[in-house]
Design a protein around this motif. Sequence first.
Motif, PDB file in Angstrom:
ATOM      1  N   PRO A   1       0.825  -1.208   0.000  1.00 27.25           N
ATOM      2  CA  PRO A   1       0.000   0.000   0.000  1.00 27.25           C
ATOM      3  C   PRO A   1       0.860   1.260   0.000  1.00 27.25           C
ATOM      4  CG  PRO A   1      -0.067  -1.083   2.141  1.00 27.25           C
ATOM      5  CD  PRO A   1       0.621  -2.027   1.210  1.00 27.25           C
ATOM      6  N   VAL A   2       0.380   2.259  -0.702  1.00 25.87           N
ATOM      7  CA  VAL A   2       1.082   3.534  -0.809  1.00 25.87           C
ATOM      8  C   VAL A   2       0.257   4.599  -0.088  1.00 25.87           C
ATOM      9  CG1 VAL A   2       1.947   5.312  -2.363  1.00 25.87           C
ATOM     10  CG2 VAL A   2       2.179   2.896  -2.983  1.00 25.87           C
ATOM     11  N   PHE A   3       0.863   5.223   0.901  1.00 24.39           N
ATOM     12  CA  PHE A   3       0.227   6.315   1.637  1.00 24.39           C
ATOM     13  C   PHE A   3       0.713   7.621   1.010  1.00 24.39           C
ATOM     14  CE2 PHE A   3      -0.161   2.750   4.394  1.00 24.39           C
ATOM     15  CZ  PHE A   3      -1.336   2.956   5.101  1.00 24.39           C
ATOM     16  N   ALA A   4      -0.179   8.297   0.317  1.00 24.75           N
ATOM     17  CA  ALA A   4       0.164   9.524  -0.390  1.00 24.75           C
ATOM     18  C   ALA A   4      -0.377  10.717   0.385  1.00 24.75           C
ATOM     19  CB  ALA A   4      -0.419   9.497  -1.799  1.00 24.75           C
ATOM     20  N   THR A   5       0.523  11.532   0.904  1.00 28.30           N
ATOM     21  CA  THR A   5       0.113  12.757   1.579  1.00 28.30           C
ATOM     22  C   THR A   5       0.005  13.856   0.526  1.00 28.30           C
ATOM     23  OG1 THR A   5       1.210  12.089   3.624  1.00 28.30           O
ATOM     24  CG2 THR A   5       0.668  14.407   3.390  1.00 28.30           C
ATOM     25  N   ILE A   6      -1.181  14.390   0.362  1.00 31.56           N
ATOM     26  CA  ILE A   6      -1.447  15.352  -0.717  1.00 31.56           C
ATOM     27  C   ILE A   6      -2.205  16.529  -0.118  1.00 31.56           C
ATOM     28  CG2 ILE A   6      -2.385  15.658  -3.029  1.00 31.56           C
ATOM     29  CD1 ILE A   6      -2.551  12.604  -3.278  1.00 31.56           C
ATOM     30  N   THR A   7      -1.478  17.558   0.280  1.00 30.77           N
ATOM     31  CA  THR A   7      -2.132  18.762   0.791  1.00 30.77           C
ATOM     32  C   THR A   7      -1.895  19.900  -0.191  1.00 30.77           C
ATOM     33  OG1 THR A   7      -0.228  19.463   2.122  1.00 30.77           O
ATOM     34  CG2 THR A   7      -1.827  18.003   3.166  1.00 30.77           C
ATOM     35  N   ASP A   8      -2.836  20.812  -0.221  1.00 32.21           N
ATOM     36  CA  ASP A   8      -2.849  21.865  -1.237  1.00 32.21           C
ATOM     37  C   ASP A   8      -2.010  23.044  -0.794  1.00 32.21           C
ATOM     38  OD1 ASP A   8      -3.429  23.222  -3.501  1.00 32.21           O
ATOM     39  OD2 ASP A   8      -5.543  23.600  -3.038  1.00 32.21           O
ATOM     40  N   HIS A   9      -0.656  22.919  -0.950  1.00 35.56           N
ATOM     41  CA  HIS A   9       0.213  23.988  -0.476  1.00 35.56           C
ATOM     42  C   HIS A   9       1.033  24.648  -1.568  1.00 35.56           C
ATOM     43  CE1 HIS A   9       3.501  21.120  -0.863  1.00 35.56           C
ATOM     44  NE2 HIS A   9       2.833  20.281  -0.106  1.00 35.56           N
ATOM     45  N   ALA A  10       1.003  24.139  -2.781  1.00 35.49           N
ATOM     46  CA  ALA A  10       1.781  24.754  -3.858  1.00 35.49           C
ATOM     47  C   ALA A  10       1.111  24.483  -5.194  1.00 35.49           C
ATOM     48  CB  ALA A  10       3.210  24.205  -3.863  1.00 35.49           C
ATOM     49  N   GLU A  11       1.193  25.437  -6.082  1.00 41.04           N
ATOM     50  CA  GLU A  11       0.589  25.332  -7.398  1.00 41.04           C
ATOM     51  C   GLU A  11       1.109  24.098  -8.119  1.00 41.04           C
ATOM     52  OE1 GLU A  11      -1.941  26.633 -10.405  1.00 41.04           O
ATOM     53  OE2 GLU A  11      -1.605  27.619  -8.482  1.00 41.04           O
ATOM     54  N   GLY A  12       0.206  23.244  -8.517  1.00 42.07           N
ATOM     55  CA  GLY A  12       0.572  22.086  -9.333  1.00 42.07           C
ATOM     56  C   GLY A  12       0.998  20.861  -8.569  1.00 42.07           C
ATOM     57  N   ASP A  13       1.311  20.982  -7.248  1.00 43.27           N
ATOM     58  CA  ASP A  13       1.802  19.821  -6.508  1.00 43.27           C
ATOM     59  C   ASP A  13       0.748  18.728  -6.381  1.00 43.27           C
ATOM     60  OD1 ASP A  13       4.299  20.780  -6.244  1.00 43.27           O
ATOM     61  OD2 ASP A  13       4.246  21.111  -4.083  1.00 43.27           O
ATOM     62  N   VAL A  14      -0.511  19.113  -6.206  1.00 47.13           N
ATOM     63  CA  VAL A  14      -1.563  18.110  -6.078  1.00 47.13           C
ATOM     64  C   VAL A  14      -1.654  17.283  -7.354  1.00 47.13           C
ATOM     65  CG1 VAL A  14      -4.046  17.746  -5.876  1.00 47.13           C
ATOM     66  CG2 VAL A  14      -2.899  19.381  -4.371  1.00 47.13           C
ATOM     67  N   SER A  15      -1.688  17.924  -8.503  1.00 49.51           N
ATOM     68  CA  SER A  15      -1.824  17.182  -9.769  1.00 49.51           C
ATOM     69  C   SER A  15      -0.594  16.321 -10.038  1.00 49.51           C
ATOM     70  CB  SER A  15      -2.056  18.153 -10.925  1.00 49.51           C
ATOM     71  OG  SER A  15      -0.976  19.058 -11.058  1.00 49.51           O
ATOM     72  N   LYS A  16       0.597  16.824  -9.656  1.00 51.50           N
ATOM     73  CA  LYS A  16       1.805  16.023  -9.872  1.00 51.50           C
ATOM     74  C   LYS A  16       1.798  14.771  -8.989  1.00 51.50           C
ATOM     75  CE  LYS A  16       4.756  19.906 -11.202  1.00 51.50           C
ATOM     76  NZ  LYS A  16       5.874  20.780 -10.773  1.00 51.50           N
ATOM     77  N   THR A  17       1.416  14.928  -7.726  1.00 53.80           N
ATOM     78  CA  THR A  17       1.374  13.762  -6.847  1.00 53.80           C
ATOM     79  C   THR A  17       0.284  12.799  -7.280  1.00 53.80           C
ATOM     80  OG1 THR A  17       2.129  15.174  -5.032  1.00 53.80           O
ATOM     81  CG2 THR A  17       1.303  13.000  -4.443  1.00 53.80           C
ATOM     82  N   LEU A  18      -0.828  13.306  -7.791  1.00 51.11           N
ATOM     83  CA  LEU A  18      -1.863  12.422  -8.324  1.00 51.11           C
ATOM     84  C   LEU A  18      -1.333  11.626  -9.510  1.00 51.11           C
ATOM     85  CD1 LEU A  18      -5.119  14.589  -8.120  1.00 51.11           C
ATOM     86  CD2 LEU A  18      -4.530  12.562  -6.779  1.00 51.11           C
ATOM     87  N   GLY A  19      -0.442  12.225 -10.282  1.00 52.31           N
ATOM     88  CA  GLY A  19       0.187  11.475 -11.372  1.00 52.31           C
ATOM     89  C   GLY A  19       0.999  10.312 -10.837  1.00 52.31           C
TER      90      GLY A  19
END
Length: 614
Positions: A520-538
């Motif tokens: 399992p992969v635990f992905a911490t994805i908080t909205d703190h920088a432009e584009g980081d959410v979409s990159k981590t979702l990739g």
Amino acid sequence: MCGIIGYTGEGDPVMDVLMTGLSGLEYRGYDSAGVAVTDRARSSGDVSLFKREGELSSLEAALPDGSVDGAAGIGHTRWSTHGPPSDANAHPHTDCTGQVAVVHNGIIENFRELREDLESAGHDFESETDTEVVPHLIEDALAAGESPEEAFRTAVARLEGSYAVAAVVAGDETVYAARHESPLVLGVGEAGHFLASDVPAFIEYTDRVIYLDDGEFATVTPDGVSVTDARGNTIETSVETIAWDPEDAGKSGYDHYMLKEIYEQPDAIRGCLRERVAELSGSVEIPELDGISTTIPTVDARDGRPRPIQFVACGTSYHAALYGARLLRDRGVPAQCFIASEYATERVPVSEGTTVVGVTQSGETADTMRALREAGRAGAETLAVTNVVGSSAARECDHVVYIRAGPEIGVAATKTFASQQVALSMLAAALTDGGSQGLVQSLRAIPDGIQRVLDESDAREIAREYVDSDAYFFIGRGYDAPVSLEGALKMKEITYKHAEGFPAGELKHGPLALVTDRTPVFATITDHAEGDVSKTLGNVKEVEARGAPVVAVTDRRDLVEPFADHVLEVPSIGPAQTPILANVQLQLVSYWVANELGRSIDKPRNLAKSVTVE
């Protein structure tokens, strides 16, 4: 790492105090324990010695029925360095006559030469430890006609390395002690006096303490304590009062200290913030750093360039330091973070304008202390971010910021990590623009945000689903990256399962080869920088394509939920602060996985709370 307790006095029975003290030191981690007590009759007989491999219960079983009366005593919990865990290698160690007993934390670097000399002179050794040379050195000095105190000083003068050492001699009511690069603190009681490697060893008996500095000696008698230098000159000391209540170090009904400390985080952070942030003015003011901008300016007055700041730390504190360095970089300050044990060997350039910040929960971490001392010798300004008032880091650095988390007993750090992050947030503001109303509001929102996570988390259900996994991955970007590293460390520490944490972008540079439907992969994805959410979702899509289940820890459920098998939600409180809440979800997951597996959560194998050897 390792724990020392010593006591002499007319109050409680010596053996009772020693066993209570050892119990108070169990959190440091150990694999054997022992005690030694001198005879109250002041005879020249042997010291009464009891020691066993294993937990404190094994030592308790080895004690004779009834109380062992005595005039003075020392006790020790050992974490093996020289020689494996065994009855013979457990402390205390004695001399050939059985009249001298010694306990020791640290490493005696020249013990082989000393042992060879002593064996050539006819001394017999029973253990593989470096410590055993000390009682034999004292024995030789006593045989030469020196008093017990003189003999102790003579022995210590021959030691090289790091040590906190304490000794008792048959027929004597005194405990003798000295320190060099390993902590010792004295306790001043009403009817007895104490020494220990940490305050919890005697907090049930007294809250009045004296901290020893490197190179200092202490004699502890029923009448009082005295501190001297290596030549025997008296050193004036001040008695401080510890603000801990003995109840603070209890479990308060929780099954484990770790779970209690996870739930203490809202109060710990309120304590960290108290009287340091002003909501109306939007300013951050740390009283202990009053005027710091004149001694640690972040801009060179000569050329207007930002001055460098270097962080040094280990383990969990290193992850907090990574977070702190990013905070400063985002404010235009060139900040770097180094693993303390590598700092000196990397030959990191240090100039007169450099500030070196040591982040250390205990204030005694050997690698961090060495890095700070090296930096100080090179001309840097030093600053400690620590939890322990009076610790070596607090006393030796030019400046100190206390995180005020209160006592943390569980070996795996929880509330101290969150408090370090908050303290570093305030430090970054104090060193730059002094803060803003937005920052202060975000900081003040952290305790309630954590409480909401604690009240609503589904971490226990997720832990049950993935308890049998082969391994666990933790990924995140920006401020989420240090939190992901810490999440992996917690999983490793208390579950004994393989776990890896890394910046999300590194996933495709090797680790992806290990991803399966059982990782399992635990992905911490908080909205703190432009584009980081979409990159981590990739990156999330990459692991999903390999069949890995994904648990998202996020404040953006709306964006993330379609790509995750599970969501652990956190409130959105600010770009740099929301990851602090995400960390709490990962702490809970690790705790519940370890609980399902029946692990020793508060005292994980092979680990120590305070690592006082390099």
